[in-house]
Write an enzyme that holds these catalytic residues in place. Structure first.
Site, short mmCIF file in Angstrom:
data_model
loop_
_atom_site.label_atom_id
_atom_site.label_comp_id
_atom_site.label_asym_id
_atom_site.label_seq_id
_atom_site.Cartn_x
_atom_site.Cartn_y
_atom_site.Cartn_z
N CYS A 16 37.02 -9.51 -42.28
CA CYS A 16 38.37 -8.52 -41.90
C CYS A 16 39.72 -8.84 -40.25
CB CYS A 16 37.85 -7.03 -41.68
SG CYS A 16 38.83 -6.15 -41.11
N CYS A 45 40.30 -5.93 -38.17
CA CYS A 45 38.92 -5.48 -38.05
C CYS A 45 38.91 -6.11 -35.94
CB CYS A 45 37.85 -5.30 -38.54
SG CYS A 45 37.98 -4.88 -39.80
N ASP A 46 38.83 -7.66 -36.38
CA ASP A 46 38.18 -8.55 -35.68
C ASP A 46 38.97 -9.14 -34.94
OD1 ASP A 46 35.41 -7.35 -36.02
OD2 ASP A 46 34.98 -8.70 -37.75
#
Ligand code: NDP
Length: 319
Positions: free
Chosen positions: A141, A144-145
């Protein structure tokens, strides 16, 4: 198969799954006095529990670990009385209302409304190194990261829309983005391909497959094979700090597929703008019904919609 069990229980609102969609549905359904029962499923807390830091969920200016966010959501659902249980839906019968859902192959829940929030799982290549470096440079992701790879080098595996979007997002943060694409062309839409081609810090490695990752304290590089099986097959190494999988997701809809419409990939189809499936009283929320956004906040929002839809259904039908 006929599904009758000795242990049967009637509930007004059954929520299946414990990601942001499930818990948000639970908070709203509890506050609306629907007495929801929530089964947590195989991975209590869902995909977020394996994400280190969540920095894009509104309300947490300093960020929060995925684990803590899910623990907070659970606490909030418990506060309003949700009956949260360990168990996984293994079979469903939506042929007539009230609906039957079997938990762990042994208990039958008879539910006036069912909210399916079973999520989706990112696909991995199946390399042992993906496990070895989980949380140490391997992610599925970028949204997300990606922030953790500012000014670093990363690789994105895949050639579809998700891979292109993730590569473009990462290119705005990282110094360099490699795209590892197994075919000599993209599967992604033309518009996204064009954007990728025009982005100077994205290098596309067509006809490359990943053999493995290396690094002492996290990912430091990937070993690739170019034109596998051809006479000019060649092994190459790239230096990277992050390895992002974008080869698709698998929605966890198998148990319900017989009764509901799903798209080619298995995502449950809902009436646009709502959580309604084609069965009245059965709703779907979160990643299991969302091939596009797949964010914690969009999942939470759809869980809210599902609880409101369930409440209205019960009211309209005098249940
Ligand atoms: P897709 O299935 O469309 O693409 C998966 C990509 O990963 C393909 O390039 C595929 O290669 C590659 N791949 C699959 N398995 C492997 C493997 N084992 N090794 C190497 N490469 C592999 O998935 P997406 O997640 O990209 O998209 C899913 C759906 O969501 C699509 O319908 C897409 O259009 C949609 N979507 C739309 C967006 C938008 O409109 N903005 C954004 C994101 C998704 P190959 O081509 O060789 O099969």
């Amino acid at each position: 198969m006929k599904i009758e069990h000795k242990t049967r229980e009637n509930v007004r609102c059954l929520i299946i799954g414990s990601g942001p969609a499930g818990y948000t549905a639970a908070i709203y359904a509890s506050r609306a006095n629907l007495d929801p029962v929530l089964y947590e499923g195989i991975q209590p807390g869902g995909q977020l529990t394996s994400t280190n830091e969540v920095e894009n969920f509104p309300g947490y200016p300093e960020g929060i670990s995925g684990f803590d966010l899910m623990a907070d959501l659970k606490k909030q659902a418990l506060r309003f009385g949700t009956d949260i249980r360990i168990g996984t839906a293994t079979q469903a019968d939506f042929s007539a209302a009230p609906y039957k859902v079997i938990i762990d192959r042994e208990k039958t829940i008879i539910a006036d409304t069912v909210i399916i929030c079973t999520g989706a799982a990112a696909k991995y290549l199946g390399l042992p190194d993906e496990q070895k470096y989980a949380g140490m440079g391997v992610s599925a992701c970028a949204t997300c990261d990606g922030f953790f790879y500012r000014k670093k080098k990363v690789a994105v595996v895949g050639g579809g829309d998700t891979a292109c979007e993730e590569a473009l997002y990462l290119a705005s943060l990282a110094e360099k983005v490699y795209m590892i694409v197994r075919k000599p062309f993209f599967r992604a839409s033309k518009v996204l391909q064009d954007r990728v081609f025009k982005t100077s810090n994205i290098e596309i490695l067509f006809e490359h497959n990943t053999l493995g990752l290396f690094g002492e304290h996290g990912v430091e590089g990937a070993r690739l094979i170019k034109r596998k099986g051809e006479s000019d097959e060649e092994e190459v190494e790239i230096a990277i700090d992050g390895f992002f999988l974008a080869i698709g997701h698998t929605p966890s809809s198998t148990v319900f597929k017989e009764w509901l419409d799903t798209d080619e990939a298995g995502y449950i189809i809902t009436e646009p703008g709502t959580s309604k499936t084609k069965i009245p009283g059965v709703f779907a929320a979160g990643d299991v019904a969302d091939p596009i956004y797949r964010q914690a906040i969009t999942a939470a929002a759809s869980g809210c919609k599902a609880a409101v839809d369930a409440e209205r259904y019960l009211l309209e039908n005098g249940i």
